[in-house]
Design a protein around this motif. Structure first.
Motif, mmCIF file in Angstrom:
data_model
loop_
_atom_site.group_PDB
_atom_site.id
_atom_site.type_symbol
_atom_site.label_atom_id
_atom_site.label_comp_id
_atom_site.label_asym_id
_atom_site.label_seq_id
_atom_site.Cartn_x
_atom_site.Cartn_y
_atom_site.Cartn_z
ATOM 1 N N THR A 348 4.946 19.648 17.650
ATOM 2 C CA THR A 348 5.979 19.009 16.849
ATOM 3 C C THR A 348 7.049 18.454 17.773
ATOM 4 N N ILE A 349 8.070 17.792 17.184
ATOM 5 C CA ILE A 349 9.147 17.222 17.994
ATOM 6 C C ILE A 349 9.824 18.306 18.813
ATOM 7 N N VAL A 350 10.112 19.427 18.186
ATOM 8 C CA VAL A 350 10.586 20.618 18.900
ATOM 9 C C VAL A 350 9.404 21.579 18.947
ATOM 10 N N ARG A 351 8.802 21.702 20.087
ATOM 11 C CA ARG A 351 7.537 22.424 20.202
ATOM 12 C C ARG A 351 7.681 23.873 19.740
ATOM 13 N N GLY A 352 6.803 24.277 18.822
ATOM 14 C CA GLY A 352 6.790 25.643 18.325
ATOM 15 C C GLY A 352 7.807 25.926 17.227
ATOM 16 N N PHE A 353 8.558 24.913 16.802
ATOM 17 C CA PHE A 353 9.621 25.109 15.807
ATOM 18 C C PHE A 353 9.087 25.028 14.385
ATOM 19 N N ALA A 354 7.823 24.661 14.204
ATOM 20 C CA ALA A 354 7.286 24.424 12.856
ATOM 21 C C ALA A 354 7.386 25.647 11.936
ATOM 22 N N PRO A 355 6.995 26.863 12.363
ATOM 23 C CA PRO A 355 7.077 28.005 11.433
ATOM 24 C C PRO A 355 8.506 28.304 10.977
ATOM 25 N N LEU A 356 9.453 28.314 11.889
ATOM 26 C CA LEU A 356 10.836 28.614 11.524
ATOM 27 C C LEU A 356 11.431 27.522 10.657
ATOM 28 N N SER A 357 11.180 26.264 11.017
ATOM 29 C CA SER A 357 11.698 25.166 10.202
ATOM 30 C C SER A 357 11.052 25.162 8.819
ATOM 31 N N GLY A 358 9.778 25.596 8.757
ATOM 32 C CA GLY A 358 9.105 25.685 7.464
ATOM 33 C C GLY A 358 9.756 26.702 6.549
ATOM 34 N N ILE A 359 10.179 27.839 7.124
ATOM 35 C CA ILE A 359 10.864 28.862 6.318
ATOM 36 C C ILE A 359 12.183 28.311 5.786
ATOM 37 N N VAL A 360 12.928 27.626 6.658
ATOM 38 C CA VAL A 360 14.206 27.040 6.236
ATOM 39 C C VAL A 360 13.976 25.993 5.143
ATOM 40 N N LEU A 361 12.952 25.159 5.317
ATOM 41 C CA LEU A 361 12.647 24.132 4.324
ATOM 42 C C LEU A 361 12.287 24.736 2.979
ATOM 43 N N LEU A 362 11.524 25.822 3.010
ATOM 44 C CA LEU A 362 11.129 26.479 1.765
ATOM 45 C C LEU A 362 12.342 27.039 1.037
ATOM 46 N N LEU A 363 13.285 27.615 1.773
ATOM 47 C CA LEU A 363 14.499 28.162 1.169
ATOM 48 C C LEU A 363 15.363 27.047 0.567
ATOM 49 N N ILE A 364 15.533 25.936 1.313
ATOM 50 C CA ILE A 364 16.346 24.825 0.815
ATOM 51 C C ILE A 364 15.720 24.235 -0.447
ATOM 52 N N HIS A 381 28.112 23.792 -15.482
ATOM 53 C CA HIS A 381 28.163 24.052 -14.036
ATOM 54 C C HIS A 381 27.571 22.880 -13.267
ATOM 55 N N PHE A 382 28.030 21.681 -13.610
ATOM 56 C CA PHE A 382 27.503 20.491 -12.955
ATOM 57 C C PHE A 382 27.779 20.507 -11.471
ATOM 58 N N GLU A 383 28.926 21.102 -11.045
ATOM 59 C CA GLU A 383 29.259 21.104 -9.626
ATOM 60 C C GLU A 383 28.248 21.904 -8.805
ATOM 61 N N ILE A 384 27.610 22.919 -9.407
ATOM 62 C CA ILE A 384 26.565 23.658 -8.695
ATOM 63 C C ILE A 384 25.380 22.743 -8.417
ATOM 64 N N PHE A 385 24.984 22.001 -9.459
ATOM 65 C CA PHE A 385 23.912 21.018 -9.276
ATOM 66 C C PHE A 385 24.307 19.978 -8.230
ATOM 67 N N TYR A 386 25.547 19.511 -8.284
ATOM 68 C CA TYR A 386 25.995 18.448 -7.380
ATOM 69 C C TYR A 386 25.989 18.918 -5.925
ATOM 70 N N TRP A 387 26.588 20.061 -5.657
ATOM 71 C CA TRP A 387 26.710 20.521 -4.262
ATOM 72 C C TRP A 387 25.380 20.952 -3.687
ATOM 73 N N THR A 388 24.548 21.622 -4.465
ATOM 74 C CA THR A 388 23.242 22.040 -3.930
ATOM 75 C C THR A 388 22.320 20.851 -3.707
ATOM 76 N N HIS A 389 22.498 19.787 -4.490
ATOM 77 C CA HIS A 389 21.677 18.594 -4.274
ATOM 78 C C HIS A 389 22.035 17.900 -2.952
ATOM 79 N N LEU A 390 23.237 18.140 -2.455
ATOM 80 C CA LEU A 390 23.605 17.580 -1.151
ATOM 81 C C LEU A 390 22.839 18.230 -0.006
ATOM 82 N N LEU A 391 22.103 19.293 -0.308
ATOM 83 C CA LEU A 391 21.241 19.916 0.718
ATOM 84 C C LEU A 391 20.082 19.001 1.100
#
Length: 782
Positions: A348-364, A381-391
């Motif tokens: 990958t672009i950062v060699r060996g970073f795929a498993p860790l980045s995958g965990i972060v992606l799954l959480l986001i 609670h529209f602001e919850i939807f709004y701010w989390t969508h900025l992720l």
């Protein structure tokens, strides 16, 4: 026919009532009612409407009224007539009697129901309704119902005059039956109990992909088919590539890796495609071009949601496939080392970073999906939807780092998206386009059923930036730094583009940000002595009619505050409302504050009426330069507004009254012209008064017939208690459209387009009847 009443019809020569026939009809109907009351209720009948057998229960009067959703005076008189029941505060009502009354009111013939209502008015039981009987009943009824009109006595007198009492000032049953037929609609709607009928439904299941459905939704179907084919093609390409290229190079590759790679490629496509679906500026341009006839742009938000859910499923499969692969492959490292370190050494672009980045992606992805669910967005609670969508920003950054090829998929849509964002940021902070201020604030207060004054709607009058242009029905995102600096909320512009210098949005205080806005301006009003308190009255062409006009006089005055709070505008952005002026016949349906897109449409149409008006300087005669309707595509508008309570009509009552007055003036001076606008108003009330609408519907019809105006709003259009009967309403509109085509051979039948903005529950019902009558359905989504 024992299912039908003999209706009394007065002759031209005399108003004398045929007493002999009256007694015959009355006696036969009373006999049938006694028979129904004496018969046992069919076994298990209660199960259609009640959750359990309530025959052994005891109920207080208020509980009885709540079951049948009637007012106390109506409940007491029903008990007195049907069960000879004299009510006092300590008396309890048997559950078996409740079931009996429910059975009689629901299952009886229309003639028996008419008799029951007749006896409700006839308090002394002499088989005649006197003026005093009806006056006493309606005094108590209006008091119980909290009818939002101050002058009850004048209304009651108008109702009595319209009833046409005979020379003895009485009404017989036959005459009363005739009044019901003429003024209260089909008799079988009397005393319809609003229980949920639990009897089996024999309707056939819906066929979403029938020939009719495909024809009516051709753009959507073709686009969905294209999307599916692209995903299938990606799967086929991965499988073929595995069998030809990958297999020769990596012959030990297991099935988990194949599944992971298929999901990875599908994720690359879908994560780039989901950006395309939210290019708001691009979609606005498409709506204004011929491409809107080819692409289902009105469904872009729905497709965005479906693609988002598909991405969540693909992400889970992709993640679990790699987890399983790490568990079975031969490696000097443990499963935990491969999952949580850089030792996996993927390319990958950062060699060996795929498993860790995958965990972060799954959480986001999990956070975004959960916080975008309807129960979060619709619960204030529209602001919850709004701010989390900025992720989505860290999400796409991690996707680029996670896989080697993702940047190739995102480069084009990502570039367009970034350009749109830069353009939007420049506009929103530029004084010529988006940086402006709140010019004035109107807090619309109304009286609740308990007599308490509540404020739930704020009308913001915004100084219109010099180069800010919009179309009727467009919406904007606004941010008010004094409330929250970085929160943007979408609102439809409720004023017309023809209004110079200002634009208006109506905000319903139902969430955290909107309640903060309401409280902020309430505090400012409490600290200011220069407030303007006004009662908004309908505007008539002349001052004499203005003085005659009355409004919902129990509502509190609207408070107006001059304000200069900084406000930023992002937009405007288009919605399906832009198509309205390209249709021949439209039905505009709004639920509550959802009427705002169509308020802008009506304001624009009324401005166009007035532009063509010419007033003679000598005699003040009003004329029009040319035929307003024939010079445009849009020929007919049916405006349907459904509110929970009467007071909510105040939001745009001035606009509706102005349009009615303008249309009357237009029709008066253009003899060959047809009505352009028909207004249909409904209020559903609260859960305690729906079935009690029977006397109210009768009073409303009689008052409208006698005075020529509505009992609630004083418009010429009648306000109807209860929910719209969509089948009857659409049938009436469709027949009117067909009759117009038959009258003029050169005027073919017009396609009817329905534009809806309101609750999802109402949308499903309206859409169902649109399919039945082949109306084209459009729903506002923001």
């Amino acid at each position: 026919n024992d299912e039908r009443c003999v209706v009394w019809k007065p002759t031209k020569r005399t108003n004398e009532i045929p007493t002999r026939i009256g007694h015959d009809v009355l006696a036969r109907t009373e006999l049938k009612l006694k028979t129904v009351l004496s018969e046992p209720v069919p076994s298990g009948w209660f199960a259609h409407y009640f959750d359990s057998d309530i025959s052994t229960e005891k109920y207080k009067m208020d509980e009885f009224c709540k079951i049948f959703q009637i007012t106390p005076v109506l409940g007491q008189r029903l008990l007195k007539y049907l069960l000879n029941f004299d009510y006092d505060s300590t008396t309890l009502i048997d559950g078996s009697d409740v079931i009996k009354i429910g059975y009689v009111l629901w299952e009886s013939t229309a003639c028996i129901k008419a008799l029951i209502l007749f006896e409700v008015f006839d308090e002394d039981g002499n088989k005649l309704i006197t003026k005093n009987d009806m006056k006493i009943f309606y005094r108590n009824y209006f008091k119980d119902f909290n009818l939002p009109v101050a002058d009850h006595e004048s209304i009651i007198n108008t109702i009595l005059d319209t009833c046409q009492f005979n020379e003895d000032d009485v009404i017989t049953f036959e005459h009363f039956h005739e009044i019901l037929v003429r003024n209260s609609g089909p008799l079988n709607q009397l005393f319809k109990i609003p229980f949920n009928d639990k009897r089996p439904n024999d309707k056939k299941s819906k066929r979403f992909f029938s020939i009719t459905y495909i024809i009516n939704n051709l753009k959507r179907t073709v686009f969905l088919l294209f999307y599916v084919l692209v995903n299938v093609s990606i799967i086929i390409w991965i499988v073929i590539r595995r069998e030809t290229v990958i297999y020769r190079v990596y012959s030990k590759m297991n099935g988990y890796i194949i599944v992971a790679k298929i999901c990875a490629m599908l994720l690359c496509f879908n994560c780039s495609f989901i950006i395309v679906l939210m290019l708001k500026q691009t979609i606005t341009i498409i709506r204004s071009s011929f491409l809107r006839y080819l692409l289902p742009v009105d469904d872009h938000i729905s497709f965005h949601r479906y693609v988002g859910r598909f991405i969540a499923v693909l992400a889970l499969i992709h993640a679990f496939a790699h987890i399983a692969d790490f568990a079975v492959i031969s490696s000097p490292y443990s499963w935990a080392q491969l999952m949580f370190t850089f030792l996996a050494n993927q390319d990958t672009i950062v060699r060996g970073f795929a498993p860790l980045s995958g965990i972060v992606l799954l959480l986001i992805t999990t956070v975004i999906i959960i916080c975008s669910m309807e129960f979060v967005r619709r619960s204030g609670h529209f602001e919850i939807f709004y701010w989390t969508h900025l992720l989505y920003i860290p999400l796409f950054v991690m996707l680029i780092l996670h896989g080697n090829d993702f940047w190739k998929w995102i480069v084009v849509p990502g570039t367009i998206f970034v350009c749109e964002k830069i353009y939007s940021i420049i506009q929103r902070y530029c004084t010529l386009y988006g940086k402006t201020y709140v010019k004035s604030v109107s807090i619309i207060e109304s009286m609740t059923k308990t007599g308490k004054v509540e404020s739930t709607v704020i009308a913001l009058t915004i100084n219109r930036p010099l180069n800010f242009d919009f179309k009727p029905g467009d919406y904007i995102f606004i941010a008010i730094p004094s409330i929250a600096t970085y929160e943007w909320h979408p609102y439809t512009i409720s004023s017309a583009p023809d209004t110079k210098g200002t634009l208006t949005v109506h905000v319903h205080a139902v969430g955290n940000w909107t309640n903060k806005l309401l409280e902020y301006y309430k505090r400012k009003m409490d600290n200011r002595n220069d407030l303007h308190e006004v009662t908004v009255l309908p505007v008539s062409p002349n001052q004499e009619e203005n003085n005659k006009n009355k409004m919902l006089t129990t509502s509190a005055p609207t408070k107006i505050l001059a304000a200069e709070d900084l406000l930023w505008i992002d937009g405007p952005y288009s919605s399906c409302a832009r198509y309205i002026f390209d249709c021949q016949h439209v039905i505009l349906i709004g639920g509550g504050i959802g009427i705002t897109p169509y308020a802008s449409i009506l304001s624009s149409l009324m401005a166009q009426f007035r532009y063509q008006r010419v007033v003679c300087k000598n005699c003040n005669h009003v004329n029009y330069t040319h035929d307003f309707v024939d010079d445009r595509t849009l020929r007919k508008v049916d405006f349907i507004w459904v509110n929970r309570d009467i007071q909510s009509f105040e939001w745009f009552l001035e606009l509706l009254d102005s349009f009615e007055q303008e249309q009357e003036s237009y029709l008066k001076n253009c003899n060959d012209s047809k009505r352009f606008l028909d207004i249909h108003l409904y209020f559903t009330g609260n859960n305690e008064s729906k079935s009690g609408n029977v006397p109210l519907a009768l009073a409303s019809s009689l008052y409208h017939k006698g005075s020529g105006e509505d009992i609630f709003t004083h418009l010429k259009s009648k306000t109807n208690p209860g929910r719209p009967k969509w089948n009857e309403l659409f049938k009436q509109i469709n027949e009117s459209n067909e009759n117009l085509a038959q009258e003029n051979e050169n005027n073919p039948k017009r396609d009817i387009n329905v534009f809806f903005c309101g609750s999802p529950v109402m949308a499903k019902t309206v859409k169902l009847y649109c399919k039945k009558y082949t109306f084209k359905f459009h729903k506002e989504l923001f």
